[in-house]
Design a protein around this motif. Sequence first.
Motif, PDB file in Angstrom:
ATOM      1  N   LEU A  49       4.633   0.005  11.835  1.00 44.21           N
ATOM      2  CA  LEU A  49       4.387   0.287  10.736  1.00 44.21           C
ATOM      3  C   LEU A  49       3.949   1.635  10.298  1.00 44.21           C
ATOM      4  O   LEU A  49       4.131   2.076   9.175  1.00 44.21           O
ATOM      5  CB  LEU A  49       3.131  -0.555  10.139  1.00 44.21           C
ATOM      6  N   ASN A  50       3.731   2.248  11.338  1.00 48.72           N
ATOM      7  CA  ASN A  50       3.453   3.772  11.081  1.00 48.72           C
ATOM      8  C   ASN A  50       2.311   4.207  10.444  1.00 48.72           C
ATOM      9  O   ASN A  50       2.542   5.060   9.510  1.00 48.72           O
ATOM     10  CB  ASN A  50       4.923   4.567  10.700  1.00 48.72           C
ATOM     11  N   PRO A  51       1.268   3.716  10.673  1.00 49.27           N
ATOM     12  CA  PRO A  51      -0.188   4.145   9.838  1.00 49.27           C
ATOM     13  C   PRO A  51      -0.625   5.512  10.327  1.00 49.27           C
ATOM     14  O   PRO A  51      -0.019   5.929  11.391  1.00 49.27           O
ATOM     15  CB  PRO A  51      -1.080   3.056  10.158  1.00 49.27           C
ATOM     16  N   GLU A  52      -1.524   6.039   9.432  1.00 48.62           N
ATOM     17  CA  GLU A  52      -2.001   7.416   9.900  1.00 48.62           C
ATOM     18  C   GLU A  52      -3.073   7.329  10.814  1.00 48.62           C
ATOM     19  O   GLU A  52      -3.526   8.143  11.489  1.00 48.62           O
ATOM     20  CB  GLU A  52      -2.359   7.960   8.725  1.00 48.62           C
ATOM     21  N   HIS A  53      -3.834   6.102  10.839  1.00 48.18           N
ATOM     22  CA  HIS A  53      -4.847   5.872  11.581  1.00 48.18           C
ATOM     23  C   HIS A  53      -5.061   4.459  11.954  1.00 48.18           C
ATOM     24  O   HIS A  53      -4.599   3.353  11.418  1.00 48.18           O
ATOM     25  CB  HIS A  53      -6.237   6.172  10.717  1.00 48.18           C
ATOM     26  N   ILE A  54      -5.502   4.208  13.386  1.00 48.87           N
ATOM     27  CA  ILE A  54      -5.939   2.817  13.951  1.00 48.87           C
ATOM     28  C   ILE A  54      -7.156   2.923  14.455  1.00 48.87           C
ATOM     29  O   ILE A  54      -7.583   3.816  15.151  1.00 48.87           O
ATOM     30  CB  ILE A  54      -4.713   2.541  14.829  1.00 48.87           C
ATOM     31  N   SER A  55      -8.087   1.710  14.309  1.00 58.48           N
ATOM     32  CA  SER A  55      -9.020   1.746  14.976  1.00 58.48           C
ATOM     33  C   SER A  55      -9.105   0.490  15.713  1.00 58.48           C
ATOM     34  O   SER A  55      -8.604  -0.619  15.360  1.00 58.48           O
ATOM     35  CB  SER A  55     -10.104   1.395  13.895  1.00 58.48           C
ATOM     36  N   CYS A  56      -9.544   0.640  17.129  1.00 56.57           N
ATOM     37  CA  CYS A  56      -9.509  -0.490  17.979  1.00 56.57           C
ATOM     38  C   CYS A  56     -11.039  -0.803  18.533  1.00 56.57           C
ATOM     39  O   CYS A  56     -11.400  -0.135  19.242  1.00 56.57           O
ATOM     40  CB  CYS A  56      -8.526  -0.164  19.069  1.00 56.57           C
ATOM     41  N   TYR A  57     -11.192  -1.878  18.124  1.00 59.54           N
ATOM     42  CA  TYR A  57     -12.650  -2.423  18.252  1.00 59.54           C
ATOM     43  C   TYR A  57     -12.682  -3.493  19.405  1.00 59.54           C
ATOM     44  O   TYR A  57     -12.044  -4.488  19.178  1.00 59.54           O
ATOM     45  CB  TYR A  57     -13.606  -2.671  17.169  1.00 59.54           C
ATOM     46  N   TYR A  79      -0.217   5.345  -1.515  1.00 61.76           N
ATOM     47  CA  TYR A  79      -1.215   5.791  -0.565  1.00 61.76           C
ATOM     48  C   TYR A  79      -0.337   6.159   0.758  1.00 61.76           C
ATOM     49  O   TYR A  79       0.220   5.683   1.290  1.00 61.76           O
ATOM     50  CB  TYR A  79      -1.959   4.684  -0.009  1.00 61.76           C
ATOM     51  N   ARG A  80      -1.093   7.396   1.115  1.00 62.80           N
ATOM     52  CA  ARG A  80      -0.373   7.980   2.237  1.00 62.80           C
ATOM     53  C   ARG A  80      -1.461   8.560   3.512  1.00 62.80           C
ATOM     54  O   ARG A  80      -1.163   9.246   4.511  1.00 62.80           O
ATOM     55  CB  ARG A  80       0.215   9.583   1.857  1.00 62.80           C
ATOM     56  N   ASN A  81      -2.737   7.678   3.177  1.00 66.49           N
ATOM     57  CA  ASN A  81      -3.660   7.815   4.207  1.00 66.49           C
ATOM     58  C   ASN A  81      -4.172   6.450   4.395  1.00 66.49           C
ATOM     59  O   ASN A  81      -5.074   5.647   3.578  1.00 66.49           O
ATOM     60  CB  ASN A  81      -4.629   8.711   3.802  1.00 66.49           C
ATOM     61  N   ILE A 114       0.769  -1.310   0.025  1.00 63.55           N
ATOM     62  CA  ILE A 114      -0.079  -0.062   0.108  1.00 63.55           C
ATOM     63  C   ILE A 114       0.807   1.156  -0.012  1.00 63.55           C
ATOM     64  O   ILE A 114       0.533   2.212  -0.758  1.00 63.55           O
ATOM     65  CB  ILE A 114      -0.961   0.140   1.169  1.00 63.55           C
ATOM     66  N   ARG A 115       1.961   1.401   0.875  1.00 63.56           N
ATOM     67  CA  ARG A 115       2.863   2.391   0.777  1.00 63.56           C
ATOM     68  C   ARG A 115       3.488   2.578  -0.617  1.00 63.56           C
ATOM     69  O   ARG A 115       3.800   3.700  -0.821  1.00 63.56           O
ATOM     70  CB  ARG A 115       3.744   2.255   2.076  1.00 63.56           C
ATOM     71  N   LYS A 116       3.926   1.594  -0.914  1.00 64.87           N
ATOM     72  CA  LYS A 116       4.916   1.462  -2.301  1.00 64.87           C
ATOM     73  C   LYS A 116       3.911   1.856  -3.473  1.00 64.87           C
ATOM     74  O   LYS A 116       4.561   2.716  -4.354  1.00 64.87           O
ATOM     75  CB  LYS A 116       5.203   0.111  -2.781  1.00 64.87           C
TER      76      LYS A 116
END
Length: 396
Positions: free
Chosen positions: A192-200, A163-165, A158-160
């Motif tokens: 991994l340094n994502p921009e967003h994390i959802s924790c359910y 995508y930056r979001n 995805i990074r490659k």
Amino acid sequence: MAILTRRTNKTPLGIYVHVPFCRSKCQYCDFYSLTTKDDKIIDGYLDAICAHIKEAGSLAPGYKVDTIYFGGGTPSFFGADGMATILTTIRRNFDVDNNAEITFEANPDSVSDKLLHRLRAEGFNRVSLGVQCDNDEILKKIGRPHTYAQAVTAFQRIRKAGYRNTSIDLIYGLPGQTLRDWQETLENVLRLNPEHISCYGLKVEEGTPLYEYRDLANLPSDDDQADMYLAAVEALSERGFRQYEISNFCRKGMYSRHNMKYWTGGEYLGFGPSASSDFAGKRFTLVRNVQAYIDGIRGNGEVMEDVQEIPLRERAGEYLMLRLRTSTGISAEEYEKMFLLSFDPIEDILKKHRGVYTARNEEGRWRLTAKGFLISNSIITDLLIAQDESRPLKRL
């Protein structure tokens, strides 16, 4: 779709596309989806949803679409060609903002370089990757069709692809999961340094396979889940993530614009079987069966279910319930202006919760604390009861 009405002003609108196809069904999932490779059903769905979008677009001028979200099911399993066709149909029939947030959900096992590059070229700019945890044994128990190594590879792809979001979805409270297991998941995902994390937190829903063997699944207790939740809040805060909703955390400015529509009372239209809408003062759901959806669109039949016009007092209750899920919170001025109801009985309840550190008031806005989020259902129930005592304000 006669429910739609003409407007003269351009108001923001979100569009949700439900893709009800998966490689396999997860043990805990109660969303409408099916596992099929039947071209007749898949092609019928694609034709029907595009026809539905065309009809809705012609009846709903005056809206500027600023978010589009492909959820499921597994949109990435459905494939780039079908998703590109649907997005092109949306663009041709709705006024889509040049800076619209356009998201698709993906499972790690169905992410390929070809799919990512094609969708990016089509205008998709945000990915929500379903990782859930980093323990392959637990992933297998809950029916996930991937390993954690596949999730890492998918994220790197995805990074490659540019995508930056990117958001990563995680679940805590899984069978056999300990607090330490969950903390390790957070540590690994943060690398991994994502921009967003959802924790359910895992919810065992009736009708799912997990519900049938829940007593044998070695599920963490409610107290254990609470500890996991607070551990996530602490770990993510330390790494620069802002908690902007009960289950959602982001880097500065990288919140999900589409999901915020749900929590702040924005308008959105859903397409595909089981999709929900809140539009033109009404709320409705589409039939929860792909063949019935196809047949209804083909035959110009009824595909909407449970159409409701929401009274203002009920909207006021939703304002309390949904906005207190967010870090934005609520205010007396906003509430009274929007709903012409007194905020006093509600504020009395919130002041009591401030005394036990589950609510706080900052610059005139009431917000729940992390501990308040844990018991938000109880707090909101008290607020809704108090709201029944709210007297109408006199119009000026």
